[in-house]
Scaffold this motif. Sequence first.
Motif, PDB file in Angstrom:
ATOM      1  N   GLU A  39       0.542  -8.585 -13.057  1.00 21.32           N
ATOM      2  CA  GLU A  39       0.125  -7.187 -12.982  1.00 21.32           C
ATOM      3  C   GLU A  39      -1.120  -7.050 -12.113  1.00 21.32           C
ATOM      4  OE1 GLU A  39      -1.252  -3.511 -15.860  1.00 21.32           O
ATOM      5  OE2 GLU A  39      -0.229  -5.216 -16.788  1.00 21.32           O
ATOM      6  N   PRO A  40      -0.945  -7.023 -10.788  1.00 19.51           N
ATOM      7  CA  PRO A  40      -2.096  -6.818  -9.907  1.00 19.51           C
ATOM      8  C   PRO A  40      -2.820  -5.525 -10.269  1.00 19.51           C
ATOM      9  CG  PRO A  40      -0.150  -7.427  -8.646  1.00 19.51           C
ATOM     10  CD  PRO A  40       0.318  -7.156 -10.049  1.00 19.51           C
ATOM     11  N   GLY A  41      -4.119  -5.582 -10.254  1.00 21.90           N
ATOM     12  CA  GLY A  41      -4.899  -4.399 -10.596  1.00 21.90           C
ATOM     13  C   GLY A  41      -5.268  -4.313 -12.060  1.00 21.90           C
ATOM     14  N   HIS A  42      -4.677  -5.158 -12.901  1.00 19.73           N
ATOM     15  CA  HIS A  42      -5.059  -5.177 -14.310  1.00 19.73           C
ATOM     16  C   HIS A  42      -6.489  -5.703 -14.430  1.00 19.73           C
ATOM     17  CE1 HIS A  42      -5.247  -6.554 -18.510  1.00 19.73           C
ATOM     18  NE2 HIS A  42      -4.304  -5.663 -18.752  1.00 19.73           N
ATOM     19  N   PRO A  43      -7.272  -5.172 -15.371  1.00 21.48           N
ATOM     20  CA  PRO A  43      -8.663  -5.643 -15.512  1.00 21.48           C
ATOM     21  C   PRO A  43      -8.790  -7.145 -15.714  1.00 21.48           C
ATOM     22  CG  PRO A  43      -8.303  -3.665 -16.832  1.00 21.48           C
ATOM     23  CD  PRO A  43      -6.959  -4.079 -16.310  1.00 21.48           C
ATOM     24  N   GLY A  49      -2.812 -11.721  -9.052  1.00 25.12           N
ATOM     25  CA  GLY A  49      -2.106 -10.742  -9.857  1.00 25.12           C
ATOM     26  C   GLY A  49      -1.611 -11.271 -11.181  1.00 25.12           C
ATOM     27  N   PHE A  50      -1.909 -12.531 -11.514  1.00 19.91           N
ATOM     28  CA  PHE A  50      -1.479 -13.093 -12.795  1.00 19.91           C
ATOM     29  C   PHE A  50      -2.411 -12.611 -13.909  1.00 19.91           C
ATOM     30  CE2 PHE A  50      -0.316 -17.079 -10.139  1.00 19.91           C
ATOM     31  CZ  PHE A  50       0.784 -16.424  -9.599  1.00 19.91           C
ATOM     32  N   ARG A  51      -1.826 -12.133 -15.002  1.00 15.82           N
ATOM     33  CA  ARG A  51      -2.636 -11.707 -16.134  1.00 15.82           C
ATOM     34  C   ARG A  51      -3.208 -12.929 -16.847  1.00 15.82           C
ATOM     35  NH1 ARG A  51      -0.888  -6.302 -19.305  1.00 15.82           N
ATOM     36  NH2 ARG A  51      -2.388  -7.278 -20.739  1.00 15.82           N
ATOM     37  N   ARG A  52      -4.539 -13.026 -16.852  1.00 19.56           N
ATOM     38  CA  ARG A  52      -5.182 -14.174 -17.486  1.00 19.56           C
ATOM     39  C   ARG A  52      -4.940 -14.193 -18.994  1.00 19.56           C
ATOM     40  NH1 ARG A  52      -9.383 -12.495 -13.841  1.00 19.56           N
ATOM     41  NH2 ARG A  52      -9.807 -14.033 -12.198  1.00 19.56           N
ATOM     42  N   THR A  99      18.072  -1.689 -12.302  1.00 18.81           N
ATOM     43  CA  THR A  99      16.697  -1.425 -11.901  1.00 18.81           C
ATOM     44  C   THR A  99      16.547  -1.617 -10.405  1.00 18.81           C
ATOM     45  OG1 THR A  99      16.046  -3.730 -12.298  1.00 18.81           O
ATOM     46  CG2 THR A  99      15.759  -2.162 -14.121  1.00 18.81           C
ATOM     47  N   VAL A 100      15.389  -1.230  -9.891  1.00 16.77           N
ATOM     48  CA  VAL A 100      15.012  -1.514  -8.510  1.00 16.77           C
ATOM     49  C   VAL A 100      14.078  -2.714  -8.526  1.00 16.77           C
ATOM     50  CG1 VAL A 100      13.803  -0.677  -6.459  1.00 16.77           C
ATOM     51  CG2 VAL A 100      15.286   0.879  -7.759  1.00 16.77           C
ATOM     52  N   GLU A 101      14.456  -3.769  -7.816  1.00 18.93           N
ATOM     53  CA  GLU A 101      13.648  -4.985  -7.742  1.00 18.93           C
ATOM     54  C   GLU A 101      12.803  -4.929  -6.477  1.00 18.93           C
ATOM     55  OE1 GLU A 101      11.583  -8.094  -8.017  1.00 18.93           O
ATOM     56  OE2 GLU A 101      12.955  -7.669  -9.701  1.00 18.93           O
ATOM     57  N   THR A 102      11.482  -4.984  -6.635  1.00 19.11           N
ATOM     58  CA  THR A 102      10.582  -4.899  -5.481  1.00 19.11           C
ATOM     59  C   THR A 102      10.409  -6.231  -4.775  1.00 19.11           C
ATOM     60  OG1 THR A 102       8.575  -5.434  -6.745  1.00 19.11           O
ATOM     61  CG2 THR A 102       9.292  -3.110  -6.709  1.00 19.11           C
ATOM     62  N   ASN A 103      10.674  -7.325  -5.476  1.00 14.90           N
ATOM     63  CA  ASN A 103      10.478  -8.680  -4.952  1.00 14.90           C
ATOM     64  C   ASN A 103       9.014  -8.998  -4.648  1.00 14.90           C
ATOM     65  OD1 ASN A 103      13.168  -9.972  -4.848  1.00 14.90           O
ATOM     66  ND2 ASN A 103      13.664  -8.203  -3.558  1.00 14.90           N
ATOM     67  N   ALA A 104       8.084  -8.246  -5.250  1.00 10.99           N
ATOM     68  CA  ALA A 104       6.670  -8.576  -5.081  1.00 10.99           C
ATOM     69  C   ALA A 104       6.339  -9.917  -5.730  1.00 10.99           C
ATOM     70  CB  ALA A 104       5.802  -7.478  -5.690  1.00 10.99           C
ATOM     71  N   PHE A 105       7.142 -10.323  -6.719  1.00 12.82           N
ATOM     72  CA  PHE A 105       6.996 -11.614  -7.382  1.00 12.82           C
ATOM     73  C   PHE A 105       8.287 -12.378  -7.157  1.00 12.82           C
ATOM     74  CE2 PHE A 105       7.182 -14.641 -10.833  1.00 12.82           C
ATOM     75  CZ  PHE A 105       5.868 -14.952 -11.147  1.00 12.82           C
ATOM     76  N   GLY A 106       8.165 -13.603  -6.636  1.00 13.64           N
ATOM     77  CA  GLY A 106       9.344 -14.409  -6.368  1.00 13.64           C
ATOM     78  C   GLY A 106       9.065 -15.880  -6.587  1.00 13.64           C
ATOM     79  N   GLY A 363      -1.896  -2.256 -18.131  1.00 16.49           N
ATOM     80  CA  GLY A 363      -3.278  -1.807 -18.018  1.00 16.49           C
ATOM     81  C   GLY A 363      -4.108  -2.065 -19.255  1.00 16.49           C
ATOM     82  N   GLY A 364      -3.464  -2.583 -20.318  1.00 11.94           N
ATOM     83  CA  GLY A 364      -4.161  -2.777 -21.591  1.00 11.94           C
ATOM     84  C   GLY A 364      -4.093  -4.203 -22.085  1.00 11.94           C
ATOM     85  N   PRO A 365      -4.186  -4.400 -23.391  1.00 18.63           N
ATOM     86  CA  PRO A 365      -4.295  -5.754 -23.949  1.00 18.63           C
ATOM     87  C   PRO A 365      -2.951  -6.451 -24.089  1.00 18.63           C
ATOM     88  CG  PRO A 365      -4.397  -4.140 -25.708  1.00 18.63           C
ATOM     89  CD  PRO A 365      -4.350  -3.353 -24.417  1.00 18.63           C
TER      90      PRO A 365
END
Length: 503
Positions: A39-43, A49-52, A99-106, A363-365
């Motif tokens: 999730e790029p942009g997540h705090p 873009g990896f959620r820690r 769904t629509v696959e964006t391929n932002a992650f591959g 965007g959350g926990p």
Amino acid sequence: MPNAQLTIDPTFTIGAADRRLFGSFVEHMGRCVYGGIYEPGHPDADPRGFRRDVLELTRELGVSVVRYPGGNFVSGYRWEDGVGPVGDRPRRLDLAWKTVETNAFGLDEFMTWAVEAGVEPMMAVNLGTRGVQEACDLLEYANHPGGTQLSDLRRKHGAEDPYGVRLWCLGNELDGPWQVGHKTADEYGRLAAETARAMKMIDPSISLVACGSSNRRMPTFAAWEATVLEHTYEHVDYISAHTYYDPSDGDRASILASAVDMDNFIREVVATADHVAAKQRQKRKLKISFDEWNVWYESRLQADLDRRGWVEAPALIEDDFTAVDAVVVGDLLITLLRHADRVGVACQAQLANVIAPIRTRTGGPAWRQSIFHPFALTARHARGTVLRTEPVGPTYETKRYGEVPVLDTVAVHDEETGELAVFAVNRGPNELPVDLDLRGLPGLRAVEHVTLAAGADPAATNTEAEPTRVTPRQLTTPTPDGGRCSVALPACSWNLLRFAPQS
């Protein structure tokens, strides 16, 4: 209720508790990838873009291997779409999940994430709409050192060293009419054999998984495995098994006995594989890759799919797991361990959000679902040799499975440390006293008794607002006297009993 008896002796071994039994599954489905692990942009996202927070929970869960990118998704997937500059990647319709696959992650992102998570990657190739050449191309891109078009393309994309993927699935659930590229057993068996031969020409060190039945209820079950293995036995290392257990009908007595069905499923697949081995005079015993399993409120899926159009990463089958579901998951892990001699890989589906032990809010926990806990504790403490246990105790009647034992157990003995871990499920509605006979392992002291009990509040779930409502708690266990002791297992509970040599 009368006491149950359990005797544990290190003489009666099953096999090693393979770390690959504690696998998970990441599919491009719902919010497993987008909004889950990525999730790029997540705090709390890292620069890639990896959620820690999800990475930390994945490590805590003890996941050993992760299957990717599907699942049904892989049967229409073009792996080339998910490599190279993200800005150049195409958007595609994913027919599997509408769904629509964006391929932002591959592939490149997954392999980097796998290193961060400390897990072994398990890749699936598309044998639904594609075939031998595309599988070979993907393997060359991933594993060949360099000096060819595809291996040099990987290096151009930033991965100088090969990814070195050792585990590969030859497609996914091709017996299912819902699958893009659905095939007959003969059609799939021949294609899988041709693909296996070619892939091992490129990299002989890899292990391959042939598709077994999508589930034990399929009308072609067992006949499918027999035909597929007639084609592939000498070329593959595993046959897959998939199963999910749906608690939607409210039949708690039956859902708590789901492991009885899994146990029979494994025995039948083993018997079928050994039948083919006998016919072909094969000395090698094939193993099972149980690479999809979990509790799943599956009856809700179609409504999820029908109520929307083509969108990106919709919330899909984000089941809230109850305390009862956690007991069932713990029992399914007991069954996988009990067949450690023939089950070599297992992947709980899926890792994040989609019928998952880890839930997140975009965007959350992130938080632990109830099923997180038995998985994490089993992965942490099931180290060493699995011991055969034959508990004696009461039974009860179920609608789905007939008469079943109230108590289900397995034990794992770590020869290096001398520690013993006993995993036990009380499926009954009342506390169950269990008399333990540990005289075969003299000199042990009790370390802890951890329980996750659903008896008091069976429908309890963990939520963003109450993330710790369902958690394990500690009970007291007496140190064995003369190799014997008695423990009380709470009603409807999963339990871990740990013993260690007296210092």
